[in-house]
Enzyme design. Sequence first.
Site, short mmCIF file in Angstrom:
data_model
loop_
_atom_site.label_atom_id
_atom_site.label_comp_id
_atom_site.label_asym_id
_atom_site.label_seq_id
_atom_site.Cartn_x
_atom_site.Cartn_y
_atom_site.Cartn_z
N THR B 153 -19.46 0.31 2.93
CA THR B 153 -18.73 1.37 3.66
C THR B 153 -18.77 2.64 2.81
O THR B 153 -19.74 3.38 2.86
CB THR B 153 -17.28 0.94 4.00
OG1 THR B 153 -16.62 0.54 2.81
CG2 THR B 153 -17.28 -0.19 5.01
N LYS B 179 -19.24 -5.94 -1.40
CA LYS B 179 -18.97 -4.54 -1.12
C LYS B 179 -17.50 -4.30 -1.44
O LYS B 179 -16.69 -5.23 -1.49
CB LYS B 179 -19.28 -4.19 0.34
CG LYS B 179 -18.44 -4.89 1.37
CD LYS B 179 -17.10 -4.26 1.66
CE LYS B 179 -17.24 -2.80 1.98
NZ LYS B 179 -15.86 -2.22 2.19
N THR B 190 -11.78 -10.52 -2.97
CA THR B 190 -11.90 -9.12 -2.64
C THR B 190 -12.68 -8.94 -1.37
O THR B 190 -13.25 -9.85 -0.81
CB THR B 190 -12.56 -8.30 -3.75
OG1 THR B 190 -12.28 -6.93 -3.48
CG2 THR B 190 -14.06 -8.49 -3.80
N GLU B 276 -13.70 4.17 -5.13
CA GLU B 276 -13.78 5.43 -4.39
C GLU B 276 -13.52 6.62 -5.31
O GLU B 276 -12.46 6.71 -5.95
CB GLU B 276 -12.78 5.43 -3.23
CG GLU B 276 -13.32 4.61 -2.05
CD GLU B 276 -12.36 4.51 -0.89
OE1 GLU B 276 -12.83 4.19 0.20
OE2 GLU B 276 -11.17 4.75 -1.07
N ASN B 398 -9.97 9.75 0.83
CA ASN B 398 -8.91 9.04 1.54
C ASN B 398 -7.98 9.93 2.34
O ASN B 398 -7.13 9.44 3.08
CB ASN B 398 -8.14 8.15 0.57
CG ASN B 398 -8.99 6.96 0.21
OD1 ASN B 398 -9.36 6.20 1.08
ND2 ASN B 398 -9.33 6.84 -1.06
#
Lengths: 403, 403
Positions: B153, B179, B190, B276, B398
Site C-alpha cells: 500500500t 507488507k 503484523t 510511513e 496520514n
Amino acid sequence: MKTSSEDAIAYNVVPFAWPKGYQSDGIHAGLREGKDMGWIYSEVPAQAAGTYTTNQFQAAPTKLTKQTINIKHELQAVVMNSANANSVTGDQGMIDAKKVQQLVANKLNIEQQLVGVASTGIIGVPLPMDIMEHGISELELKDNTDVTKAILTTDKHAKTVSVQLTVENKPVTISGFCKGSGMIHPKMATMLGFVVTDAKISDGLLQPMLSHEVDSTFNQITVDGDTSTNDMVVTLANGAAGNTEITEQSADYPAFVSAFNKVLSELAKDIAKDGEGSTKLVEVNVKNAANHDDAQKVSKAIVGSNLVKAAIFGEDANWGRIIAAIGQTNAKVDINHTSVWLNGLALVDNSASANFDEAEMKKTLESNTITILVDLNSGTATGQAWGCDLTYNYVRINASYRS
Amino acid sequence: MKTSSEDAIAYNVVPFAWPKGYQSDGIHAGLREGKDMGWIYSEVPAQAAGTYTTNQFQAAPTKLTKQTINIKHELQAVVMNSANANSVTGDQGMIDAKKVQQLVANKLNIEQQLVGVASTGIIGVPLPMDIMEHGISELELKDNTDVTKAILTTDKHAKTVSVQLTVENKPVTISGFCKGSGMIHPKMATMLGFVVTDAKISDGLLQPMLSHEVDSTFNQITVDGDTSTNDMVVTLANGAAGNTEITEQSADYPAFVSAFNKVLSELAKDIAKDGEGSTKLVEVNVKNAANHDDAQKVSKAIVGSNLVKAAIFGEDANWGRIIAAIGQTNAKVDINHTSVWLNGLALVDNSASANFDEAEMKKTLESNTITILVDLNSGTATGQAWGCDLTYNYVRINASYRS
C-alpha cells in the site's frame, strides 16, 4: 467517594485571581529568556495533597515534594522553575532541590518542610544553582499572577481557571494553573498543575478528592503518549474563606467536588488544546460502555492514536482509524453495533459507514474543536478524554528541542 | 520450545525465490493503479499456521483465514489484494471473503477449505466484487514473484527474504514476504506476512514455532502505535524438499528455527525501516534486564516513543527522552545505574550524561540506521525491538490518506 457531576453545577467560573490568603510572584531569574521562576505562598500553612508521575525516573523536585507533603499534609509555599527539569540528575539533583527548598524557607521564615519544589524543562542537566539562588532572592510576595507564565515551556499560553461557589454561606474560590504541551500522557498527574483554594476542608479529605478527580481529568489527556518524569499536581487549601469545615457529609460537598473537578477538567482540556504543534482540541465521549474503566480506556485510545490525530489534522473523516483504535483496547465492544458521531454528525452507524454527506463532514472538520461521540452498545457507563491533532509542527518542535 | 539464537547460524541468505513446489502470480485487477492482486499456490496441500490481529474489529478475510486454517491446519493457496481491507464491512464482508475463497478454489480445482484470503487497504468500504471476480479469472500459476508487489500500500518497496539450509541432508528453502508501513504496532502478527517453505515438519509443530518466533520479531516492531484490523502472518510448509520430517528432537531443528527466525526478523526490520515517512531504521537492544519480558517491553517502549522518534528524525541526541521512555514501563530498572549507547557511543553512563562529544554524536546520528543499546543493570536477560523516526512525511501521508 461520590463522583463529581456537571449536573451539580453550583459554581461560577470567574476571571482568574488568587483565593483569599495567597500571594505570588513570577520573575526572570536567567534560566532562559522571559519569566522562568515563581512561587505561590499562603499566609498560613495550608492543607496539601499531591499526585505524582508514575515514571520510574521520578525527578528530584517531584520526589522531594511528595516526601514533604507526606510529612504533615501541609505546605505554605511552592517554588517553581521552568527551562530545567532537575530530572535524571543523580544525587546532586536531590541536593539541589533541597537547597532550593531551604533557601525559600529561609527567605519566607517558615519551616523547610512547608515548601514544595517543582521544576520543568530539559532532562539530565544539573540545575544552575547560582541562577536559582539569585532568582529566589528576587522573589517577592505580590498580588500578580506572573507565576502562571513562569512555568511555561513550549506552551503557547498560560493555563488558568478560577471558580467561585458558596460553602456554608461563605464565598469560596478555587484557582488552578498548569503547564504542559509535550511529553503529555499523564499516568497519575500531569506536568505541573497547581490548584489553590481558600476553603477549609476536613483532614484527610483533600488527598482522596484530588486523586479521584485527577483520574477523570488530567489522567484522561494525551498529547504524545509520553509520560514525563516531572508530572505533579499539587493542591493547597488554606481555610481563609472561613467556612465551616467541608466533610463528605456537608450539604455543599457535592458542589465543592463539582467545582474542583471543573478547575481540573478546564486545565486538562487547555493542555490538550495547547498540545505541541496542535491546531485542534479533540474531545472524545464514550457512552453505553460496560463500565467506567472501559469507557475511559476507549476514549483515551482514540485521542491517543497517531493515525486518528493525523487524520483530524488533515480534516479527513477517516472513521476506520477510530474503529481500529477502539478495537485495540480490551474493552467490551459490540463489534457489530458500534456507532460514532463527529461534531454531532453520524459517522459510523452500527459498525458501518453512516453514509454521511462528505461536504457537510468536511465543513465541520474545519472546526478548532472536534468532538467525537462513541456508542459501544455494551452497557450504560460513560467516559471522556481529550487530546489534539498530530501536525507538522509537532514534528518540527520535537526534532529540535534539545539542540 | 527452544529459543532461536543467532549463534546457531547454519543457513544462507539467498536471492529471493520460491521454495520447491510453489507457484505464484501478481496482477493489476483494477482496485487501484499498479498491481493489486496476487496469489501463492502449493502443488500439494501444505501444513499451515497463522497468527492474527488482536484488534477486536478483526477483518473478514483475517477471520476467514483463521477459521480455514483451524479446520485441517492445511492450505494450498492464499489469495491477496491491496487497496481494500474488507474490514468493518459487516455481514457482507464475510460473504464477499467467502466468495473470493470459493472463486479461487474453483479456478484451482481444490477444496474451498484449502484457500486462505488476505486483504489490506482502506477500512470500511465493501470489496468491489466485480473487480475481484475479474481479477481472479486473470490469475495464473507462474514462477514470478509479482505477488510480493501486489500486496503493497504505502510501502516504498517489496519486502522479501529467502534463506536456505540443509535438513537431514536435503536442501530446504524458507521464503517470506510481507507488507506494512502504517498502522503498524502488531500485537499478535503484523499486516500481511507470508512465509513459505518446502520443508516437511511434524504435525502440530508449525503453529507453536510460528507463534513463538512472531513474538520476538513482528510483535517487536512499531511504526505508529496503531494495531491494524487485518494483521496476519501465515506460513505454509509443503514438504517438497523431501527431508525427513523435522521434530523438536531433530538434530537440525535448532538450525531450522534459527533460519525461520531470520526470515521473520529480516521482514520485520524491513517493515520498520519502511515505516510511513521514515528516514531511519531504529533498532533497540536491551541487556541485563531482569527477564526477557522486561527487555522486550523496554525496547518496544523506546522505539514507540513519539518524542524519541522525533528527536532521531532531528538527529538530536536527546537522551532524556530515552530515559523517560524506559521509566514509563513497569520493567525492573536500576534507576541509578542505567546506561545507554547510540551507535556504539556512550550516551548515558549510570543514569547521567556520558559527556559525549557532541560533534561525534551528531555525525553518527546522520546514519540511516540508529542502534540504541540499553543496560538496565537488573539481571541477565536481553530483548530487541525495531521502529523508525517520526517525520513530516508521516504526518503528510496520514493527514490525507482517505480523501
